[in-house]
Scaffold this active site. Structure first.
Site, PDB file in Angstrom:
ATOM      1  N   LYS A 194       4.390  -2.698  10.742  1.00 19.92           N
ATOM      2  CA  LYS A 194       5.684  -3.030  10.152  1.00 19.92           C
ATOM      3  C   LYS A 194       6.544  -3.767  11.174  1.00 19.92           C
ATOM      4  CE  LYS A 194       5.070  -0.644   6.265  1.00 19.92           C
ATOM      5  NZ  LYS A 194       3.582  -0.627   6.474  1.00 19.92           N
TER       6      LYS A 194
ATOM      7  N   SER B 280       2.224  -4.847   2.320  1.00 15.03           N
ATOM      8  CA  SER B 280       3.596  -4.537   2.718  1.00 15.03           C
ATOM      9  C   SER B 280       4.209  -5.587   3.658  1.00 15.03           C
ATOM     10  CB  SER B 280       3.671  -3.159   3.379  1.00 15.03           C
ATOM     11  OG  SER B 280       3.035  -3.175   4.639  1.00 15.03           O
TER      12      SER B 280
END
Lengths: 200, 200
Positions: free
Chosen positions: A155, A118
């Site tokens: 993230k 990701s």
DNA sequence: TTTCATACTGTGTATTTATACAGTATAAAT
DNA sequence: ATTTATACTGTATAAATACACAGTATGAAA
């Protein structure tokens, strides 16, 4: 492993700091000076206690003959995080790596092994170790380690306020994660300081 | 900076090794023992010479009071490489980083600062430091540092024999580089062991 | 209740260690 | 030709250091 008293822990930390700053372990006298002991023998006894508990090794008849047991040195690598457990819980620590030097901009509390793709577009790939500094005060743009409902994720922080948090994956195939901290359990675990990758 | 004699260099290396292995600098006696000196004063004089030349700092009246001057420690970071100059030439060394520990699979000779985006798809991005081990024997699949006509580049080695070398960028926007070593000047500088990235 | 670990002070001493001084010898620099 | 740096041996010693022994006091464990 036997646990340390507060004093013993302070002394172990001091020894580690002296080694790191001065390039050599302290003498009994230097320890006594630091903690205000009027007798160097107080240091001697703490050293013996630390030795007995296995945290240090004393080399007899040698000045500054104190070495810190390697298994307590180094920075832990956190692998798979068991749901609900603290990141640094023993069961999550894969191993430790000896690591000193001023490579990263802040002190590294642990390395987290990256899973998934990701964050591919900013050069963070599966298997990478990311250096984490434990802190709550992160700002948009920082790459953060966050815990959402017992799930740990890495993230880019895009937005953060009391009612809304947006975490952005750095990969076109993933969508932003939007959290309402008053409904979902959310916590910032730390800030990513850098990346360490070892081929082969 | 004044150059060292062979003996002085050996002694500096020994001090560095002792610090690394024992966690503390050696005493004069230990140095004398290692080199077979019958007098600890021989060690003392070498230490003074090393101090005078600026390679170490001696702390007077302190046991094991030897510290190695930081500017000679650590692993060099090679930045922009001047055309035709050896990678490790002084003018190419940006700075040095203190770095010990067994993080990479082999010993790191230097770090090279990455320019461009030709290796983006394997997570090597502009500004990254890649850890390099100097060696010639590389095999297909290795990420290598190569020199083509005085130009230094980092690519994946795809094919290597006497008549043809193929270097592969890890980015769809770039094409393979094919070299004929008998016509063009080509050299393998080393193998990439890993990546170090520092945010901020 | 008694032992044991912790956390100190205070004194003493054998050993370790740094480091000065006096030599000898060789090679390089001025 | 003479000084200076290098590379040692040998002796000596003040200071640094480790570390034992004798106490005092507290809290936890057996």
């Amino acid at each position: 492993m036997k646990s340390l008293t507060k004093r013993q822990s302070e002394i172990l930390t001091f020894i580690s700091e002296v080694i790191s700053n001065e390039g050599m372990p302290p003498t009994r006298k230097e320890i006594a000076l630091k903690f205000g002991f009027k007798s160097a023998n107080s240091a001697e006894e703490h050293l013996k206690a630390l030795d007995k508990k296995g945290y240090i090794d004393l080399q007899g008849g040698t000045s500054r003959g104190i070495s810190i047991n390697k298994s307590f040195l180094g920075i832990p690598i956190v692998g798979s995080v068991a749901a609900g457990s603290p990141l640094l819980a023993v069961e999550n620590v894969e191993e430790r790596i000896e690591f000193n030097g001023n490579i990263f901009s802040d002190s590294v509390d642990y390395f987290l092994r990256v899973k998934g793709d990701s964050m591919n577009e900013v050069g963070i790939v599966e298997g990478d170790l990311i250096a984490i500094n434990k802190r709550k005060d992160v700002k948009p743009g920082d790459i953060v380690v966050a815990r959402i409902n017992d799930d740990v994720t890495v993230k880019t922080l895009f937005h953060l306020d009391k009612r809304k948090v947006i975490l952005r994956p750095e990969n076109k195939n993933y969508k932003d994660i939007e959290i309402n901290p008053s409904i979902e359990s959310f916590d910032i675990e730390g800030k990513c300081l850098g990346v360490l990758r070892n081929y082969n």
